[in-house]
Design a protein around this motif. Structure first.
Motif, short mmCIF file in Angstrom:
data_model
loop_
_atom_site.label_atom_id
_atom_site.label_comp_id
_atom_site.label_asym_id
_atom_site.label_seq_id
_atom_site.Cartn_x
_atom_site.Cartn_y
_atom_site.Cartn_z
N PHE A 53 50.40 39.26 22.19
CA PHE A 53 49.91 38.07 21.51
C PHE A 53 49.23 37.14 22.50
O PHE A 53 49.34 37.32 23.71
N GLU A 54 48.54 36.15 21.98
CA GLU A 54 47.95 35.09 22.78
C GLU A 54 48.77 33.83 22.56
O GLU A 54 49.25 33.58 21.46
N LEU A 55 48.93 33.07 23.62
CA LEU A 55 49.60 31.77 23.54
C LEU A 55 48.59 30.68 23.84
O LEU A 55 47.82 30.80 24.78
N ASP A 56 48.62 29.63 23.04
CA ASP A 56 47.79 28.49 23.39
C ASP A 56 48.58 27.57 24.32
O ASP A 56 49.75 27.85 24.63
N ARG A 57 47.97 26.50 24.77
CA ARG A 57 48.63 25.61 25.73
C ARG A 57 49.90 24.97 25.17
O ARG A 57 50.81 24.65 25.91
N PHE A 97 56.83 29.11 22.10
CA PHE A 97 57.19 29.22 23.50
C PHE A 97 56.98 27.87 24.17
O PHE A 97 56.36 26.98 23.59
N ALA A 98 57.48 27.73 25.38
CA ALA A 98 57.28 26.49 26.13
C ALA A 98 55.77 26.28 26.34
O ALA A 98 55.02 27.25 26.42
N PRO A 99 55.34 25.02 26.43
CA PRO A 99 53.92 24.75 26.70
C PRO A 99 53.46 25.45 27.97
O PRO A 99 54.22 25.61 28.92
N GLN A 100 52.20 25.88 27.98
CA GLN A 100 51.60 26.61 29.09
C GLN A 100 50.52 25.75 29.76
O GLN A 100 49.91 24.91 29.11
N ALA A 101 50.27 26.01 31.04
CA ALA A 101 49.21 25.29 31.76
C ALA A 101 47.84 25.65 31.19
O ALA A 101 46.95 24.80 31.10
N THR A 102 47.67 26.91 30.80
CA THR A 102 46.44 27.38 30.17
C THR A 102 46.81 28.39 29.09
O THR A 102 47.92 28.93 29.10
N ALA A 103 45.88 28.66 28.20
CA ALA A 103 46.10 29.71 27.22
C ALA A 103 46.25 31.03 27.97
O ALA A 103 45.65 31.22 29.03
N CYS A 104 47.07 31.93 27.44
CA CYS A 104 47.35 33.18 28.15
C CYS A 104 47.80 34.26 27.17
O CYS A 104 47.98 34.00 25.99
N LYS A 105 47.96 35.47 27.71
CA LYS A 105 48.45 36.60 26.91
C LYS A 105 49.85 36.99 27.35
O LYS A 105 50.16 36.97 28.54
N GLY A 106 50.68 37.35 26.39
CA GLY A 106 52.04 37.80 26.67
C GLY A 106 52.42 38.90 25.71
O GLY A 106 51.62 39.32 24.88
#
Length: 118
Positions: A53-57, A97-106
């Motif tokens: 999946f992709e996570l936004d910030r 999920f916890a906020p991310q510094a940038t959008a990412c994949k997990g």
């Protein structure tokens, strides 16, 4: 028989060029919901599905996709499970999920197991 649903801690995955980077740290969901299988299907199969999946910030899941799955029929000789993919993807799309510094994949592993304990 009851179904036990286990979400294994999400792991970061590598991303090809021109796509989102992998998430920087191992991902642990802060809010999950289990897949809601149709009542007639809730105990016919057990196994696992790996969901990318992709996570936004803000830590919201987008575009979940099952990248691999392995199911075993329980108590009968069955064909491929019906409704499992849809239920898993609908559930993971609501995880946080916890906020991310940038959008990412997990990715994460969803395990559906028949539990004989009541």
């Amino acid at each position: 028989m009851l179904i036990g649903i286990v979400a294994v801690a999400a792991a970061a995955i590598a991303a090809p060029k021109n796509e989102l980077p992998r998430c920087a740290q191992p991902l642990d969901p802060i809010a999950t919901i289990p897949p809601k299988l149709p009542a007639r299907l809730h105990n016919e199969y057990e196994g696992t599905a790996v969901v990318a999946f992709e996570l936004d910030r803000s830590g919201q899941v987008h575009a979940p996709v099952i990248v691999s799955q392995q199911w075993r029929p329980i108590g009968h000789r069955g064909r491929a499970p019906i409704g499992y993919r849809e239920a898993i993807l609908a559930a993971v799309s609501k995880w946080r999920f916890a906020p991310q510094a940038t959008a990412c994949k997990g990715r994460t592993v969803i395990s559906l197991q028949v539990n004989s304990e009541v």
